[in-house]
Design an enzyme around this catalytic site. Structure first.
Site, mmCIF file in Angstrom:
data_model
loop_
_atom_site.group_PDB
_atom_site.id
_atom_site.type_symbol
_atom_site.label_atom_id
_atom_site.label_comp_id
_atom_site.label_asym_id
_atom_site.label_seq_id
_atom_site.Cartn_x
_atom_site.Cartn_y
_atom_site.Cartn_z
ATOM 1 N N LEU A 131 0.766 -1.195 -0.210
ATOM 2 C CA LEU A 131 0.130 -0.069 -0.029
ATOM 3 C C LEU A 131 1.026 1.327 -0.019
ATOM 4 C CD1 LEU A 131 -2.695 -1.015 2.655
ATOM 5 C CD2 LEU A 131 -2.386 -1.788 0.122
ATOM 6 N N ARG A 132 2.142 1.101 0.213
ATOM 7 C CA ARG A 132 3.286 2.276 -0.063
ATOM 8 C C ARG A 132 3.280 3.196 1.318
ATOM 9 N NH1 ARG A 132 6.375 -0.595 -3.611
ATOM 10 N NH2 ARG A 132 5.513 -0.211 -5.663
ATOM 11 N N HIS B 18 2.750 2.402 -8.891
ATOM 12 C CA HIS B 18 4.149 3.254 -9.017
ATOM 13 C C HIS B 18 3.056 4.506 -9.488
ATOM 14 C CE1 HIS B 18 7.158 0.758 -8.368
ATOM 15 N NE2 HIS B 18 6.836 -0.412 -9.126
ATOM 16 N N ASP C 264 -0.075 -9.239 -5.750
ATOM 17 C CA ASP C 264 1.466 -8.825 -5.488
ATOM 18 C C ASP C 264 1.438 -7.264 -5.905
ATOM 19 O OD1 ASP C 264 4.178 -8.542 -5.135
ATOM 20 O OD2 ASP C 264 4.686 -9.625 -6.786
#
Lengths: 326, 426
Positions: free
Chosen positions: B64-65, B311, B307
């Site tokens: 989820l960054r 970005h 996965d």
């Protein structure tokens, strides 16, 4: 097969020159024939034609180069282009500017054509996908992928000496794994219907499934040289020793170096080529390099006409017919 | 709060059945299947005629960054993407910035999910080593007490086999699951494409299968040595499937998943250096893809995951080898799964088990089941709806998809978490 049509416009004419793969035989012959017409220009006292007059060409080299860059610059000058040459490794990209920003900033200076060398495979396609319509990209070497003008000057040199490709056996010797030159040469030789393309290298310098490129693979130099018409030696980079790919330069020369003795295994009139810069005593013996069968220096001078040919075809002019005198 | 879902085709991954059944929900749980419990009175009814009712999906590997890379995504954006795409639980690997190696980061993630999240459950996977540095063990017991469901070093190498053995011993000793993505970093080197004809032609630095299998062989041996319950994530090669199959047959406590894109794409899809096809592990050959599908079909591969690696545009706007690897996968997890059903890999209920029952069993999570007293994390899917994949309509902040233009069937009409409707398609 990938779609390489980005290189060709709707009429099948070159708009970018990125890779030999994806081109056709007719275009390769057009490049060779056009280069023929320029060879006479380079022999004249006044060596200029106005084909690129008023056009600006930017040479963007993200990797060091002497030969390729200088022959490109000479070709551009002889076509009367305005030239901007940048060594980008010392310029903005290390300050954090992205590749695309660099490209777009230059585009804003009304560049018509980019000649680009970059360390990433696929970078030439990347740039071609992102330039404005009407702006062209010439690949001067992208990573380990292709170096198409080098391959075309090699084809030009071969044709100069051997005429018909369909009866030729050509051996490419050395670091195939890392060589963009080899990949372009293999595609070009196959498109020109060469009878047999051989690659000769120790297994550590061969990529996986090398045969799938359309070559026969030899891991023994003597066997591979048997009866060939053309021998192309590739440069061995010193750093290959560090990566455990080879034990030593000495052992490489012993097994894969081209000596006078081994040259005898090829046809008596075989020519010896090298895209340069050569390591004497590593991949090639000095006496072979400077010998009668070597055409290595011719390759360099043909490089200018071939690059003139590609650039003139991209701006829509094949050779001198419409170029006029200068 | 009570709710009835009537006329739906209920997919039961435990019984492996799909049957028209009414569902009755109360206080966040399933209280009736087929017939209502005594005195049940539905405050709300959903008519799911011609639709499938599934347990909410559990994605056992999704980045989820958050914290650390807001330019790529965050908990708010990605839980919204999850909920709208039928994913009610997300297991997140520890390679956030800072990494999930301390209780404060775990709490931060839970706090952000409560404050900004869209009701999806977020389950942190703890770092196996401190700072993911590969040298010192993390405080695994405290991390587990704070809610870490398993331990992993993500894709970051451990210093040596001794550290790995001890980390597995320590985690195994506290009955924690170890998650390993098998990578030999020496063999991976600077590779960016599967070692085969495509990488050879394109001159892309190649990644041999042994970059996965050499590591996996060692990892399996360490499972045999330590007995630590271990889950292998994102397998990519035929030989890996075979090794896991044999290790399972020997009775080792091993489970495995693969990223769903590996079941569809191969190295040929790289085409002209399409950076959206750059993944680690790489897209491999057709042979590998077929073997992974066999592994899914015969149960060697227990779970499927997205996965998910969202970005920002710039991360992919580079020549192939310089681009960042990974695929934004939340928006395509369910439609790709349904496509596997269409393509006959497995029947619906058995495939759905790999996104529900199996991950909850392996990770020890609630949900994933269709039974009395189970948590009412449910989704309703219209199997007939047809749509064309377009990154521009992704809910995820990451638009990096290799599936642009693909034809998909099936879309989520409702998502329920703990019995509450948290998403309803317009």
């Amino acid at each position: 097969m990938p779609n390489n049509s980005i290189q060709l416009d709707d009429n099948g004419k070159l708009q970018h020159f990125l890779s030999i793969e994806g081109l056709n035989q007719a275009i390769l012959y057009e490049i060779l024939d056009t280069a023929d017409s320029f060879t006479s220009v380079t022999d004249r006292t006044i060596k200029k034609v106005p084909i690129l007059r008023g056009k600006t060409v930017a040479n963007l080299f993200f990797e060091a180069s002497t030969r390729t860059r200088s022959t490109f610059e000479l070709a551009e000058q002889r076509l009367s282009a305005d030239i901007l040459s940048l060594n980008v490794d010392t310029s903005a990209t290390i300050k954090g500017e992205s590749l695309l920003d660099t490209l777009q900033n230059l585009e804003a200076m009304q560049i018509d054509m980019f000649v680009i060398r970059h360390q990433d495979s696929g970078s030439a396609h990347f740039f071609a996908q992102h330039v404005r319509p009407g702006v062209s990209v010439l690949n001067a070497g992208d990573g380990q992928h292709e170096h198409p003008t080098q391959a075309m000057l090699d084809m030009y040199t071969i044709r100069h000496h051997k005429q018909d490709f369909s009866s030729l056996r050509v051996a490419i010797v050395g670091d195939i794994l890392h060589s963009r030159v080899a990949r372009s040469q293999i595609h070009a030789l196959n498109l020109l219907n060469t009878a047999e393309v051989r690659v000769i290298a120790p297994r550590t310098l061969l990529p996986m499934d090398t045969e799938s490129l359309g070559v026969s693979v030899y891991e023994n130099l003597e066997q591979g040289l048997e009866g060939v018409d053309v021998i192309i030696m590739l440069r061995l980079q010193k750093e290959r020793m560090r990566g455990a790919l080879l034990p030593s330069e000495k052992e490489y020369f012993r097994k894969f170096g081209l000596s006078q003795e081994r040259l005898q295994l090829a046809k008596p009139d075989a020519i010896v080529m090298h895209p340069g810069p050569a390591n004497r005593g590593v991949e090639i013996e000095s006496s072979v390099m400077d010998g009668d069968q070597s055409v290595i220096l011719q390759q360099v001078s043909f490089g200018i006409s071939v690059r003139m040919a590609v650039m003139s075809m991209i701006v829509g002019q094949s050779g001198l017919q419409s170029g006029g005198d200068a | 709060m009570s709710l009835q879902i009537k006329n739906g085709q209920v997919v039961n991954p435990l019984e492996m059945t799909v049957a028209k059944t009414d569902l009755f929900l109360q206080d966040g749980k399933i209280v009736g299947l087929g017939s209502a419990p005594k005195n049940f009175k539905a405050e709300q009814t959903i008519d799911a005629a011609d639709q499938w009712v599934l347990p909410g999906l559990i994605d056992c590997q999704a980045r989820l960054r958050d914290p650390g890379e807001p330019e790529k995504a965050n908990i708010e954006s990605e839980t919204k993407a999850a909920i709208e795409n039928g994913i009610t639980s997300l297991c997140i690997p520890p390679d956030t910035q800072p990494p999930i190696d301390n209780s404060a980061t775990v709490e931060l993630i839970h706090h952000r999910n409560e404050m900004f999240g869209h009701q999806a459950q977020v389950y942190p996977i703890g770092a196996l080593t401190r700072g993911l540095g590969g040298e010192q063990l993390s405080n695994m017991a405290s991390l587990r007490d704070n809610g870490c469901i398993a331990f992993s070093n993500a894709k970051i190498p451990l210093a040596n086999n001794l550290v790995q053995r001890r980390a597995m011993d320590y985690a195994g000793g506290q009955q924690s699951l170890v998650i390993i993505q098998p990578i030999d970093h020496d063999l991976l080197a600077n590779g960016c494409a599967h070692e085969g004809a495509v990488a050879t032609r394109l001159g892309l630095p190649a990644i041999p299968e042994a970059a996965e299998t050499a590591a996996l062989a060692k990892d399996i041996e360490l499972v045999a040595q330590t007995g630590a319950r271990t889950h292998f994530g994102q397998l990519s090669s035929a030989r890996s499937v075979d090794m896991v199959r044999r290790a399972k047959a020997k009775g080792l406590p091993i489970t495995a998943d693969c990223a769903i894109h590996q079941l569809f794409l191969t190295d040929h899809d790289i085409g002209n250096f399409d950076s959206n096809m750059f993944t680690i592990p790489p897209l491999r050959s057709q042979y590998d893809r077929d073997a992974l599908r066999e592994g899914v079909a015969d149960g060697t591969i227990d779970c499927l995951c997205s996965d998910h690696q969202p970005h920002e545009v710039d991360a992919k706007l580079k020549p192939f080898p310089s681009a960042e690897p990974g695929i934004s996968g939340l928006d395509t997890l369910l439609p790709l799964t349904l496509r596997l059903v269409e393509e006959g890999v497995l029947p619906l209920a058995e495939l759905i088990a790999k996104l529900t029952l199996n991950p909850t069993t392996i990770m020890g999570l609630p949900g994933g089941r269709m039974g009395i007293d189970e948590v009412a994390d449910l989704i309703i899917v219209d199997p007939e709806s047809h749509w064309i994949c377009s990154a521009s309509s992704f809910v995820s902040k990451g638009k990096n998809t290799p599936f642009e233009g693909w034809d998909f069937h099936g879309s989520v009409t409702h998502t329920l978490v703990a019995g509450n409707i948290v998403y309803k398609a317009r």
